[in-house]
Design a protein around this motif. Structure first.
Motif, PDB file in Angstrom:
ATOM      1  N   VAL A  70      38.024  73.017  25.885  1.00  6.52           N
ATOM      2  CA  VAL A  70      36.568  73.005  25.799  1.00  6.52           C
ATOM      3  C   VAL A  70      36.095  74.329  25.208  1.00  6.52           C
ATOM      4  O   VAL A  70      36.523  75.404  25.630  1.00  6.52           O
ATOM      5  CB  VAL A  70      35.935  72.772  27.189  1.00  6.52           C
ATOM      6  CG1 VAL A  70      34.427  72.914  27.146  1.00  6.52           C
ATOM      7  CG2 VAL A  70      36.332  71.394  27.713  1.00  6.52           C
ATOM      8  N   THR A  71      35.225  74.253  24.196  1.00  8.26           N
ATOM      9  CA  THR A  71      34.629  75.444  23.581  1.00  8.26           C
ATOM     10  C   THR A  71      33.135  75.445  23.873  1.00  8.26           C
ATOM     11  O   THR A  71      32.612  74.510  24.482  1.00  8.26           O
ATOM     12  CB  THR A  71      34.845  75.451  22.055  1.00  8.26           C
ATOM     13  OG1 THR A  71      34.117  74.353  21.485  1.00  8.26           O
ATOM     14  CG2 THR A  71      36.320  75.346  21.698  1.00  8.26           C
ATOM     15  N   SER A  72      32.446  76.452  23.407  1.00 12.71           N
ATOM     16  CA  SER A  72      31.006  76.543  23.667  1.00 12.71           C
ATOM     17  C   SER A  72      30.227  75.422  23.007  1.00 12.71           C
ATOM     18  O   SER A  72      29.118  75.113  23.417  1.00 12.71           O
ATOM     19  CB  SER A  72      30.473  77.895  23.201  1.00 12.71           C
ATOM     20  OG  SER A  72      30.628  78.025  21.808  1.00 12.71           O
ATOM     21  N   SER A  73      30.787  74.763  21.997  1.00 10.18           N
ATOM     22  CA  SER A  73      30.075  73.680  21.317  1.00 10.18           C
ATOM     23  C   SER A  73      30.467  72.287  21.829  1.00 10.18           C
ATOM     24  O   SER A  73      29.910  71.297  21.400  1.00 10.18           O
ATOM     25  CB  SER A  73      30.300  73.759  19.817  1.00 10.18           C
ATOM     26  OG  SER A  73      31.667  73.602  19.523  1.00 10.18           O
ATOM     27  N   THR A  74      31.415  72.209  22.754  1.00  9.58           N
ATOM     28  CA  THR A  74      31.845  70.934  23.305  1.00  9.58           C
ATOM     29  C   THR A  74      30.769  70.405  24.248  1.00  9.58           C
ATOM     30  O   THR A  74      30.262  71.144  25.088  1.00  9.58           O
ATOM     31  CB  THR A  74      33.169  71.094  24.079  1.00  9.58           C
ATOM     32  OG1 THR A  74      34.138  71.674  23.220  1.00  9.58           O
ATOM     33  CG2 THR A  74      33.663  69.776  24.615  1.00  9.58           C
ATOM     34  N   LEU A  75      30.435  69.117  24.121  1.00  5.91           N
ATOM     35  CA  LEU A  75      29.446  68.515  25.015  1.00  5.91           C
ATOM     36  C   LEU A  75      30.054  68.323  26.394  1.00  5.91           C
ATOM     37  O   LEU A  75      31.160  67.795  26.535  1.00  5.91           O
ATOM     38  CB  LEU A  75      28.976  67.175  24.466  1.00  5.91           C
ATOM     39  CG  LEU A  75      28.121  67.228  23.214  1.00  5.91           C
ATOM     40  CD1 LEU A  75      27.775  65.822  22.751  1.00  5.91           C
ATOM     41  CD2 LEU A  75      26.853  68.022  23.447  1.00  5.91           C
ATOM     42  N   VAL A  76      29.296  68.751  27.433  1.00  6.30           N
ATOM     43  CA  VAL A  76      29.736  68.608  28.816  1.00  6.30           C
ATOM     44  C   VAL A  76      28.623  67.991  29.653  1.00  6.30           C
ATOM     45  O   VAL A  76      27.453  68.034  29.273  1.00  6.30           O
ATOM     46  CB  VAL A  76      30.155  69.973  29.425  1.00  6.30           C
ATOM     47  CG1 VAL A  76      31.346  70.558  28.700  1.00  6.30           C
ATOM     48  CG2 VAL A  76      29.005  70.952  29.453  1.00  6.30           C
ATOM     49  N   TRP A  77      29.014  67.431  30.796  1.00 10.06           N
ATOM     50  CA  TRP A  77      28.055  66.863  31.733  1.00 10.06           C
ATOM     51  C   TRP A  77      28.628  66.967  33.126  1.00 10.06           C
ATOM     52  O   TRP A  77      29.853  66.843  33.330  1.00 10.06           O
ATOM     53  CB  TRP A  77      27.787  65.389  31.412  1.00 10.06           C
ATOM     54  CG  TRP A  77      26.821  64.758  32.365  1.00 10.06           C
ATOM     55  CD1 TRP A  77      25.460  64.766  32.277  1.00 10.06           C
ATOM     56  CD2 TRP A  77      27.135  64.048  33.566  1.00 10.06           C
ATOM     57  NE1 TRP A  77      24.918  64.101  33.347  1.00 10.06           N
ATOM     58  CE2 TRP A  77      25.923  63.647  34.159  1.00 10.06           C
ATOM     59  CE3 TRP A  77      28.321  63.720  34.193  1.00 10.06           C
ATOM     60  CZ2 TRP A  77      25.858  62.939  35.344  1.00 10.06           C
ATOM     61  CZ3 TRP A  77      28.271  63.007  35.389  1.00 10.06           C
ATOM     62  CH2 TRP A  77      27.048  62.616  35.942  1.00 10.06           C
TER      63      TRP A  77
END
Length: 168
Positions: free
Chosen positions: A27-34
């Motif tokens: 996961v990077t800073s641009s990866t969508l998370v929820w």
């Protein structure tokens, strides 16, 4: 510690994963998370609880796009990254240009004309930003047209009132 779901580069959903294990899972800073409690999917770098993990990483464009392979596979209660294109507000931009204030309306038209091209290039955040700017400039144009109309009417009223007073 919160449990997060994330979307990989092909928009396949993974998780739940402890926040401490996000970077180990790519996961990077641009990866969508929820996670539970969030209203919508967000780039990990924009989630305040995860800011300490991604300091120094450049933020990129999230992967939300129509036809994502994860549709229908989100956890219970998780919002979908729908990939719905924003309104370009071109009609409002043209109307505010013609009916209200030409200079501000032209700025609105310029931004409105860029929304769809940004979306098709995959610059989703930029498309939403330009959509907001087009709307805001159209509103500014309409408001300035309204203000000028009110001032014009006040001048006509005061001129007529002064003429009536002058004839007495």
């Amino acid at each position: 510690m919160a449990q997060y779901y994330y979307l990989d580069s092909s928009n396949a959903q993974h998780g739940p994963v402890d926040e401490s294990q996000l970077t180990a899972n790519g996961v990077t800073s641009s990866t969508l998370v929820w996670c539970v409690g969030m209203n919508d999917w967000k780039p990990a770098g924009e989630v305040s609880e995860l800011a300490y993990i991604f300091r120094g990483q450049p933020a990129g464009t999230p992967y939300a796009a129509p036809g994502n392979s994860y549709y229908g596979q989100q956890p219970s209660g998780a919002p979908m990254a729908t990939g719905i294109a924003p309104s370009n507000n071109l009609v409002w931009a043209i109307l505010s240009t013609v009916l209200c204030c030409l200079p501000l309306g032209i700025v609105s038209i310029i931004y409105a004309s860029q929304v769809d091209s940004e979306w098709t290039r995959g610059n989703y955040n930029e498309a939403y930003r330009k959509s907001r700017l087009a709307r805001n400039w159209a509103i500014a144009s309409a408001c300035s047209g309204l203000v000028v109309s009110i001032i014009y009417m006040a001048c006509i009223f005061l001129g007529a009132f002064a003429e009536v007073l002058g004839n007495l």
